[in-house]
Design an enzyme around this catalytic site. Sequence first.
Site, PDB file in Angstrom:
ATOM      1  NE  ARG A   1      -2.669  -0.045   3.553  1.00  0.00           N
ATOM      2  CZ  ARG A   1      -3.541   0.301   4.475  1.00  0.00           C
ATOM      3  NH1 ARG A   1      -4.836   0.158   4.247  1.00  0.00           N
ATOM      4  NH2 ARG A   1      -3.155   0.774   5.629  1.00  0.00           N
TER       5      ARG A   1
ATOM      6  CB  THR B   1      -2.367   7.112  -2.607  1.00  0.00           C
ATOM      7  OG1 THR B   1      -1.678   5.882  -2.860  1.00  0.00           O
ATOM      8  CG2 THR B   1      -1.599   8.268  -3.233  1.00  0.00           C
TER       9      THR B   1
ATOM     10  CG  ASP C   1       2.370  -3.536   8.960  1.00  0.00           C
ATOM     11  OD1 ASP C   1       2.642  -4.697   8.561  1.00  0.00           O
ATOM     12  OD2 ASP C   1       2.432  -2.542   8.225  1.00  0.00           O
TER      13      ASP C   1
ATOM     14  CG  ASP D   1       6.049  -3.937   9.967  1.00  0.00           C
ATOM     15  OD1 ASP D   1       6.818  -4.310   9.064  1.00  0.00           O
ATOM     16  OD2 ASP D   1       5.666  -2.765  10.103  1.00  0.00           O
TER      17      ASP D   1
HETATM   18  C1  PRP Z   1      -1.102  -5.006   4.216  1.00  0.00           C
HETATM   19  C2  PRP Z   1      -1.882  -6.299   4.262  1.00  0.00           C
HETATM   20  C3  PRP Z   1      -2.668  -6.232   2.980  1.00  0.00           C
HETATM   21  C4  PRP Z   1      -2.963  -4.767   2.849  1.00  0.00           C
HETATM   22  C5  PRP Z   1      -4.384  -4.539   3.286  1.00  0.00           C
HETATM   23  O1  PRP Z   1      -0.012  -5.111   3.392  1.00  0.00           O
HETATM   24  O2  PRP Z   1      -1.072  -7.431   4.361  1.00  0.00           O
HETATM   25  O3  PRP Z   1      -1.951  -6.701   1.839  1.00  0.00           O
HETATM   26  O4  PRP Z   1      -2.068  -4.072   3.727  1.00  0.00           O
HETATM   27  O5  PRP Z   1      -4.741  -3.223   3.093  1.00  0.00           O
HETATM   28  P1  PRP Z   1      -5.823  -2.781   2.008  1.00  0.00           P
HETATM   29  O6  PRP Z   1      -6.974  -3.717   2.134  1.00  0.00           O
HETATM   30  O7  PRP Z   1      -6.147  -1.375   2.408  1.00  0.00           O
HETATM   31  O8  PRP Z   1      -5.194  -2.849   0.659  1.00  0.00           O
HETATM   32  P2  PRP Z   1       1.092  -3.946   3.252  1.00  0.00           P
HETATM   33  O9  PRP Z   1       0.750  -3.039   2.122  1.00  0.00           O
HETATM   34  O10 PRP Z   1       1.306  -3.307   4.579  1.00  0.00           O
HETATM   35  O11 PRP Z   1       2.367  -4.726   2.779  1.00  0.00           O
HETATM   36  P3  PRP Z   1       3.254  -5.810   3.590  1.00  0.00           P
HETATM   37  O12 PRP Z   1       2.425  -7.041   3.778  1.00  0.00           O
HETATM   38  O13 PRP Z   1       4.399  -6.038   2.684  1.00  0.00           O
HETATM   39  O14 PRP Z   1       3.646  -5.193   4.913  1.00  0.00           O
HETATM   40  N1  URA Z   2      -2.559  -3.671   6.756  1.00  0.00           N
HETATM   41  C1  URA Z   2      -2.268  -4.214   7.959  1.00  0.00           C
HETATM   42  O1  URA Z   2      -1.301  -4.980   8.093  1.00  0.00           O
HETATM   43  N2  URA Z   2      -3.046  -3.885   9.006  1.00  0.00           N
HETATM   44  C2  URA Z   2      -4.097  -3.068   8.893  1.00  0.00           C
HETATM   45  O2  URA Z   2      -4.784  -2.828   9.899  1.00  0.00           O
HETATM   46  C3  URA Z   2      -4.378  -2.517   7.641  1.00  0.00           C
HETATM   47  C4  URA Z   2      -3.600  -2.834   6.582  1.00  0.00           C
END
Ligand code: PRP
Ligand code: URA
Length: 214
Positions: free
Chosen positions: A109, A113, A205, A208
Amino acid sequence: MRYKNYQNVVILDHPLIKHKITRLRDKKTTTAEFRNLIEEIAMLEAYEALWDLPITDVEVETPIETCTSPVIDGKKLAIVPILRAGLGMVNGIHNMVPNAKVGHIGLFRDPKTHEPREYFCKLPENIDQRLVVILDPMLATGGSADAAITSVKEHGGNHIKFMCVIAAPEGLERLAKAHPDVDIYVGNLDRCLNDDDYICPGLGDAGDRIFGTK
Ligand code: PRP
Ligand code: URA
């Protein structure tokens, strides 16, 4: 449990899943336990989501007689984690279906944005002939899941399911509307998104916490 009038949404309403999600939410839960819990929840969700997994009959000799009996045709299943956090769910499914093929979709994400950006996509061949289960613990705005499903469809996928651990109503509604042909399995429906589009109460998150990067 169904969500509103959406026929394509199943909210898993099970004490084992509820208990494990409570452990996930706790900010004191260690990375190792968190990873383990995500894997276990994926395994429990698989029981519900994979009810129509292709099976094939084999002949088996019991101590009493020979019979034909079904086994899972695991090669017809493709699991596709959304990187990174979806990776945490892969072992849970593989414990149940060891022969499942694995594809990967890399999305993050945009911090400003909150829109998803795809940086990687590698899917098993003959994706049009497989049940494709996309994995991501978090369904927040729904942008990432929507983009992943669209990408799998563009590659020819036509039998797709989506599994998450926690969903926000905003993202669930968006996804259910955008892809009525995709069955969506949710461990728990949380209250809402906050101003940063994080799920409340959520678990923080997921990426993380699975990989210990914060
Ligand atoms: C997180 C999560 C989803 C997304 C959800 O990933 O694992 O993929 O956010 O959010 P959304 O429904 O608003 O799109 P992130 O972008 O943090 O990436 P990561 O898993 O690499 O930390
Ligand atoms: N991605 C995450 O990992 N946690 C949230 O709450 C939203 C997006």
